[in-house]
Motif scaffolding. Structure first.
Motif, PDB file in Angstrom:
ATOM      1  N   LEU A 100      77.240  67.150   8.743  1.00 27.09           N
ATOM      2  CA  LEU A 100      76.100  66.454   9.346  1.00 27.09           C
ATOM      3  C   LEU A 100      74.866  67.357   9.390  1.00 27.09           C
ATOM      4  O   LEU A 100      73.752  66.904   9.136  1.00 27.09           O
ATOM      5  CB  LEU A 100      76.462  65.968  10.747  1.00 27.09           C
ATOM      6  CG  LEU A 100      77.435  64.794  10.801  1.00 27.09           C
ATOM      7  CD1 LEU A 100      77.936  64.571  12.217  1.00 27.09           C
ATOM      8  CD2 LEU A 100      76.775  63.518  10.265  1.00 27.09           C
TER       9      LEU A 100
ATOM     10  N   SER B 279      71.252  66.834   7.325  1.00 26.94           N
ATOM     11  CA  SER B 279      69.976  66.723   8.030  1.00 26.94           C
ATOM     12  C   SER B 279      68.835  67.420   7.312  1.00 26.94           C
ATOM     13  O   SER B 279      67.670  67.244   7.673  1.00 26.94           O
ATOM     14  CB  SER B 279      70.116  67.312   9.442  1.00 26.94           C
ATOM     15  OG  SER B 279      70.216  68.731   9.405  1.00 26.94           O
TER      16      SER B 279
ATOM     17  N   LEU C 116      68.422  61.983  11.999  1.00 29.33           N
ATOM     18  CA  LEU C 116      69.875  61.962  11.914  1.00 29.33           C
ATOM     19  C   LEU C 116      70.396  61.224  13.142  1.00 29.33           C
ATOM     20  O   LEU C 116      70.046  61.565  14.269  1.00 29.33           O
ATOM     21  CB  LEU C 116      70.440  63.384  11.867  1.00 29.33           C
ATOM     22  CG  LEU C 116      71.961  63.525  11.861  1.00 29.33           C
ATOM     23  CD1 LEU C 116      72.541  62.930  10.574  1.00 29.33           C
ATOM     24  CD2 LEU C 116      72.372  64.992  12.004  1.00 29.33           C
TER      25      LEU C 116
END
Length: 219
Positions: A25, A29, A35
């Protein structure tokens, strides 16, 4: 499938990755505008993403009932005059304008004994003597109020610790926006990790807008 049906297949890309979700993740980003992650249990994944993402992060959670709360239905943004908070104010105004929501600028002051509110639409006051903090709010909000004249604005001063005041202000809010100063581990240990605490305790979705990440800090 619901996302593709709403936005169209050409606007949606699906990726499946294996391994530590926080690492993937944070990597995803890079170079993006926003996000969005679920709150889950508020564990290590949320903490690491908030601390290291390269863009604003929205932690989504169901809003708790708060129709009678003073700032219910608003986009609430924390204001303290810092560069990180100014980034949060810019983000909050743009979001409120795009979605046609009213905005509440909130400063948390340990010197106040009670919460104070000022409505710029009705020009109504909810205190006997205007606290100094409302002057700070007016100064920080004015440039964005001029840029987004359609956004209805309230200003509020909450008492208590920063995390407690912001969490209380988020009751019934559409979104609670806070700046993330990206301080080092020592500073967070001394004064608390406010983005982490607020995202875990707030009764609504929280957007953390980063100022920048300390160089060399491990994930």
């Amino acid at each position: 499938m619901n996302t593709r049906s709403r936005l169209g297949g050409q606007r949606v890309v699906l990726e499946v990755r294996s391994g530590d979700p926080s690492i993937h993740l944070v990597d995803a980003s890079t170079g993006v505008g926003l996000l969005v992650i679920g709150a889950g249990g508020g564990g290590s994944t949320v903490r690491r993403v908030l601390r290291h993402a390269h863009c604003p992060v929205v932690v989504v959670r169901p809003s708790r009932p708060g129709r009678d709360a003073p700032l219910a239905g608003h986009v609430v943004v924390g204001v303290d005059g810092s560069p990180a908070a100014r980034g949060a104010v810019e983000f909050a105004f743009a979001y409120a304008a795009e979605h046609h929501f009213p905005l509440a600028a909130v400063h948390v002051s340990a010197e106040s004994r009670d919460d104070y509110f000022y409505d710029e639409t009705t020009l109504s006051t909810h205190f006997a003597t205007e606290p100094h903090a409302l002057g700070l709010l007016a100064e920080e909000v004015e440039p964005w109020a001029l840029k987004y004249p359609s956004v209805a604005i309230r200003r509020a001063v909450m008492t208590g610790s920063v995390a407690q005041g912001l969490t209380r202000a988020g009751t019934g809010a559409r979104l609670l926006v806070i700046g993330d100063k990206r301080r080092g581990m020592v500073s967070r240990a001394r004064t608390g990790d406010i983005p982490r605490t607020v995202s875990a305790d707030a009764p609504c979705s929280v957007a953390a807008v980063p100022l920048g990440r300390p160089e060399g800090e491990p994930l």
